[in-house]
Design a protein around this motif. Sequence first.
Motif, PDB file in Angstrom:
ATOM      1  N   THR A  62       0.873  -1.175   0.000  1.00  0.00           N
ATOM      2  CA  THR A  62       0.000   0.000   0.000  1.00  0.00           C
ATOM      3  C   THR A  62       0.905   1.218   0.000  1.00  0.00           C
ATOM      4  N   PRO A  64       0.932   5.743   0.269  1.00  0.00           N
ATOM      5  CA  PRO A  64       0.138   6.876   0.752  1.00  0.00           C
ATOM      6  C   PRO A  64      -0.632   7.605  -0.351  1.00  0.00           C
ATOM      7  N   THR A  65      -0.131   7.543  -1.595  1.00  0.00           N
ATOM      8  CA  THR A  65      -0.757   8.313  -2.670  1.00  0.00           C
ATOM      9  C   THR A  65      -1.838   7.533  -3.416  1.00  0.00           C
ATOM     10  N   SER A  66      -2.194   6.342  -2.943  1.00  0.00           N
ATOM     11  CA  SER A  66      -3.193   5.543  -3.651  1.00  0.00           C
ATOM     12  C   SER A  66      -4.139   4.878  -2.656  1.00  0.00           C
ATOM     13  N   THR A  67      -5.416   4.793  -3.025  1.00  0.00           N
ATOM     14  CA  THR A  67      -6.388   4.083  -2.178  1.00  0.00           C
ATOM     15  C   THR A  67      -6.681   2.682  -2.728  1.00  0.00           C
ATOM     16  N   LEU A  68      -5.905   2.274  -3.744  1.00  0.00           N
ATOM     17  CA  LEU A  68      -6.052   0.900  -4.236  1.00  0.00           C
ATOM     18  C   LEU A  68      -5.686  -0.076  -3.131  1.00  0.00           C
ATOM     19  N   PRO A  69      -6.282  -1.277  -3.173  1.00  0.00           N
ATOM     20  CA  PRO A  69      -5.873  -2.296  -2.200  1.00  0.00           C
ATOM     21  C   PRO A  69      -4.410  -2.693  -2.394  1.00  0.00           C
ATOM     22  N   GLN A  70      -3.865  -3.305  -1.358  1.00  0.00           N
ATOM     23  CA  GLN A  70      -2.479  -3.794  -1.392  1.00  0.00           C
ATOM     24  C   GLN A  70      -2.207  -4.548  -2.702  1.00  0.00           C
ATOM     25  N   LEU A 107     -12.078  -0.162  -8.794  1.00  0.00           N
ATOM     26  CA  LEU A 107     -10.614  -0.098  -8.673  1.00  0.00           C
ATOM     27  C   LEU A 107     -10.031   0.781  -9.777  1.00  0.00           C
ATOM     28  N   LYS A 110      -9.856   4.331  -9.060  1.00  0.00           N
ATOM     29  CA  LYS A 110      -8.828   4.769  -8.099  1.00  0.00           C
ATOM     30  C   LYS A 110      -7.450   4.930  -8.736  1.00  0.00           C
ATOM     31  N   TRP A 111      -7.352   4.536  -9.990  1.00  0.00           N
ATOM     32  CA  TRP A 111      -6.066   4.659 -10.710  1.00  0.00           C
ATOM     33  C   TRP A 111      -6.420   4.961 -12.160  1.00  0.00           C
TER      34      TRP A 111
END
Length: 280
Positions: A62, A64-70, A107, A110-111
Amino acid sequence: SNPAKVLLSHGNASVEIYLFGATVTSWKVGGVEKIFLSKKAHLDGSKAIRGGIPLVFPHFGTIPTSTLPQHGFARVSTWSRLDPPSETETATSVAFTLSPRAVPAALAAKWPHAFRLTYTVTLTTDTLTTTLKVENTADVAWEFTSLLHTYFATRGVAHVGVKGLEGASFVDKVAEGAPRAVESRTAVIVAGEVDRVYEGVDDKAEVTVTGTGHGDVVVHRTNLPDVVVWNPWTDKAKAMADFGDDEFDNMICVEAGSVAKFISLQPGETWTGGQTLKTA
Ligand SMILES: O=P(O)(O)OC[C@H]1O[C@@H](O)[C@H](O)[C@@H](O)[C@@H]1O
């Protein structure tokens, strides 16, 4: 035949790849399974497959700059097979592709970058090569990290040694404060939880997984400078719903990636990284 997976064979070797995640779940040479797949793995697309070779993209862990899952979305997206498998005298090969429209919408949102991934799996009588090509199909630059999260099968992880990392600098994710140190041992062993990111390991350095009880495997890397060694050991094993409590003894992850630094891709640019696993 199950449309959800592709089976390849070449001579006495075989490989199985799920379209879900383009996850290799089995590699057998002469009937000997080299790859660990958890008895509790979800194979129905409801969760990343626990075992095999999950693909990590567009970021490792994970950040800090992304809320995507691990480990990103590649391992939980359903890929498409490109052409039918092709076979020559020396190798059998198949390729898969992923672009944003096949990524689960929540997902992808988020990217929001345009890309195309191509994953090629090539089998010979004694090697398995997995190569990921990443293309920036957007009109702006973006950055990513990637990794091949290989789970090797073991019969008693205490007998395993991962050779070829001596002298490499690593981040110890298990120790308080994730300190950095230099590996002093000729073989990395598992006698407790291990989660280390060895950084900038020369491509020419072969990493060998020994003592598995399934035959040694040499890992040759191309454009993948970092090597993660992971075993969850007892407590983390119990905490994972899709992993048997005792299965920590049956696996070791030796993961070739490019994760220590972000790779920046300009519009139209491509990046390729891969590994060849070879029976020793
Ligand atoms: O449970 P996941 O998301 O598949 O991750 C498994 C492991 O993957 C490894 O690559 C990480 O270094 C570990 O920290 C992590 O626990």
